[in-house]
Enzyme design. Sequence first.
Site, PDB file in Angstrom:
ATOM      1  N   ASP A   1       0.842  -1.197   0.000  1.00 10.75           N
ATOM      2  CA  ASP A   1       0.000   0.000   0.000  1.00 10.75           C
ATOM      3  C   ASP A   1       0.881   1.253   0.000  1.00 10.75           C
ATOM      4  O   ASP A   1       1.710   1.427   0.911  1.00 10.75           O
ATOM      5  CB  ASP A   1      -0.873  -0.050   1.269  1.00 10.75           C
TER       6      ASP A   1
ATOM      7  N   ASP B   1       3.099   4.858  -5.454  1.00 11.22           N
ATOM      8  CA  ASP B   1       2.385   6.128  -5.247  1.00 11.22           C
ATOM      9  C   ASP B   1       3.356   7.253  -5.568  1.00 11.22           C
ATOM     10  O   ASP B   1       4.180   7.645  -4.745  1.00 11.22           O
ATOM     11  CB  ASP B   1       1.909   6.192  -3.792  1.00 11.22           C
TER      12      ASP B   1
ATOM     13  N   GLU C   1      -0.861   5.668  -8.749  1.00  8.00           N
ATOM     14  CA  GLU C   1      -1.761   6.753  -8.296  1.00  8.00           C
ATOM     15  C   GLU C   1      -1.671   7.969  -9.204  1.00  8.00           C
ATOM     16  O   GLU C   1      -0.605   8.434  -9.545  1.00  8.00           O
ATOM     17  CB  GLU C   1      -1.402   7.143  -6.845  1.00  8.00           C
TER      18      GLU C   1
ATOM     19  N   HIS D   1      -7.662  10.566   3.042  1.00 11.86           N
ATOM     20  CA  HIS D   1      -7.181   9.507   3.943  1.00 11.86           C
ATOM     21  C   HIS D   1      -7.351   9.879   5.423  1.00 11.86           C
ATOM     22  O   HIS D   1      -7.154  11.038   5.801  1.00 11.86           O
ATOM     23  CB  HIS D   1      -5.682   9.279   3.745  1.00 11.86           C
ATOM     24  N   GLY D   2      -7.648   8.883   6.219  1.00 12.91           N
ATOM     25  CA  GLY D   2      -7.529   9.031   7.675  1.00 12.91           C
ATOM     26  C   GLY D   2      -8.677   9.725   8.377  1.00 12.91           C
ATOM     27  O   GLY D   2      -8.521  10.159   9.522  1.00 12.91           O
TER      28      GLY D   2
ATOM     29  N   HIS E   1      -9.288   4.992  -2.577  1.00 14.22           N
ATOM     30  CA  HIS E   1      -8.496   5.140  -1.350  1.00 14.22           C
ATOM     31  C   HIS E   1      -9.260   5.976  -0.331  1.00 14.22           C
ATOM     32  O   HIS E   1     -10.239   6.639  -0.660  1.00 14.22           O
ATOM     33  CB  HIS E   1      -7.163   5.827  -1.672  1.00 14.22           C
TER      34      HIS E   1
ATOM     35  N   SER F   1     -12.494   4.994   4.526  1.00  9.91           N
ATOM     36  CA  SER F   1     -13.090   5.145   5.868  1.00  9.91           C
ATOM     37  C   SER F   1     -13.920   6.418   5.959  1.00  9.91           C
ATOM     38  O   SER F   1     -14.927   6.443   6.655  1.00  9.91           O
ATOM     39  CB  SER F   1     -11.992   5.217   6.938  1.00  9.91           C
TER      40      SER F   1
HETATM   41  P1  13P Z   1      -8.380   5.176   5.216  1.00 11.45           P
HETATM   42  O1  13P Z   1      -7.388   5.013   6.322  1.00 11.45           O
HETATM   43  O2  13P Z   1      -8.881   6.584   5.132  1.00 11.45           O
HETATM   44  O3  13P Z   1      -9.454   4.172   5.270  1.00 11.45           O
HETATM   45  O4  13P Z   1      -7.586   4.954   3.847  1.00 11.45           O
HETATM   46  C1  13P Z   1      -7.049   3.706   3.579  1.00 11.45           C
HETATM   47  C2  13P Z   1      -6.224   3.732   2.347  1.00 11.45           C
HETATM   48  O5  13P Z   1      -6.513   4.415   1.389  1.00 11.45           O
HETATM   49  C3  13P Z   1      -5.044   2.881   2.313  1.00 11.45           C
HETATM   50  O6  13P Z   1      -4.362   3.023   1.098  1.00 11.45           O
HETATM   51  O1  G3H Z   2      -3.181   5.170   3.093  1.00  9.45           O
HETATM   52  C1  G3H Z   2      -2.447   4.808   4.007  1.00  9.45           C
HETATM   53  C2  G3H Z   2      -3.016   4.068   5.120  1.00  9.45           C
HETATM   54  O2  G3H Z   2      -4.008   4.869   5.712  1.00  9.45           O
HETATM   55  C3  G3H Z   2      -2.068   3.586   6.163  1.00  9.45           C
HETATM   56  O3  G3H Z   2      -0.901   4.319   6.281  1.00  9.45           O
HETATM   57  O4  G3H Z   2      -0.063   2.590   7.886  1.00  9.45           O
HETATM   58  O5  G3H Z   2       1.441   4.352   7.080  1.00  9.45           O
HETATM   59  O6  G3H Z   2      -0.425   4.904   8.665  1.00  9.45           O
HETATM   60  P1  G3H Z   2       0.072   4.040   7.539  1.00  9.45           P
HETATM   61 ZN    ZN Z   3      -4.544   5.045   0.364  1.00  9.09          ZN
END
Ligand code: 13P
Ligand code: G3H
Ligand code: ZN
Length: 321
Positions: free
Chosen positions: A86, A108, A138, A184-185, A212, A215
């Site tokens: 990822d 990415d 991406e 994200h996040g 992506h 959430s």
């Molecule tokens: P979220 O953490 O917002 O669910 O995004 C996950 C993601 O896109 C991982 O590549």
């Molecule tokens: O898109 C990325 C994921 O949200 C996770 O990233 O594991 O580095 O926090 P991370």
């Molecule tokens: Zn992502």
Amino acid sequence: MTNEMPLVTSKEMLIKATNEGYGVGAFNANNMELVQAVIETADEMKAPVILQVSQGAIKYAGLEFATMMVKVAAELASIPVVLHLDHGTDFLQNVLCLRAGFTSLMYDGSAEPLQQNIAISRKITEIAHACGIPVECELGKIPKIEDNLTEEQVSNLMANPEAAEKFVEETQCDSLAAAIGSVHGMKEDIQPLDIGRLDEIRRRTNVPIVLHGSSGVLRTRKDAEEKGIRLKDHEGTVEDAIKHGVAKINVATELSLTFIRAMHAQLEKTPGEKDMRKILLPAKDAVKTRVREYIELFGCAGKAEVAGASGLSASEIKYHE
Ligand code: 13P
Ligand code: G3H
Ligand code: ZN
């Protein structure tokens, strides 16, 4: 002892999902309980599944542990499982994961100028394809909530459909992480997607599309209504995105939050507990419930049998009408 189900690549799995109009969940693998929760649930629901490992997870667990956790869990299950990198942000990370046995990669290059993104993406697809491994790339930028962007700034980072056509052609990527409005996040699922843009990207490209930052995206139109969010004509939810051809849906934050909240609740219930497993097990169970909801939403339950073994090639993908 095991069902000997080896890891599969994401290539046919995502082409099949695109052609049949469902999504495959791609969940971030951060610890053993989470990996078990995802794979056990997918196995119970006969759903194909993707476990993805971010650079953050590799830093946390080590590449060997992250890889072996997913491999062992997949061997114990009777569904097709993909081990995916990822957001690999450089060439070396992708090569190291290729060598470690990942069955799907991601480059990415969203932080790079477009030409550089294309050049590095192409270099990685060339190497990965020689080993039979597909690569997600991406285009545009799917930002993080921590970037504190305005709605307009998020919109300005979205993937340009015309550029997407050229990008897919020049990079030879196998799937496209196209920025279509998610962030994200996010801790709340309130973000709408630009479905008009998704349609246009689908019309101009012939590879599976990846969502992506899922959430934070509104799950259904009913959810939007209940939250009092009015969608504009071109806007939509995860449910709409799947109807309009999104094949891989990335979820990390919501599973992490679910895990943490369940641990907190258990610690409050049994504050003197000395057996850590008794705190972790309810957290794993809570993640299983959430993954079940996602698999239902994505429509991939019961799709395990031939996913990853259809023998289709990318050129056989159906265009979105
Ligand atoms: P979220 O953490 O917002 O669910 O995004 C996950 C993601 O896109 C991982 O590549
Ligand atoms: O898109 C990325 C994921 O949200 C996770 O990233 O594991 O580095 O926090 P991370
Ligand atoms: Zn992502």
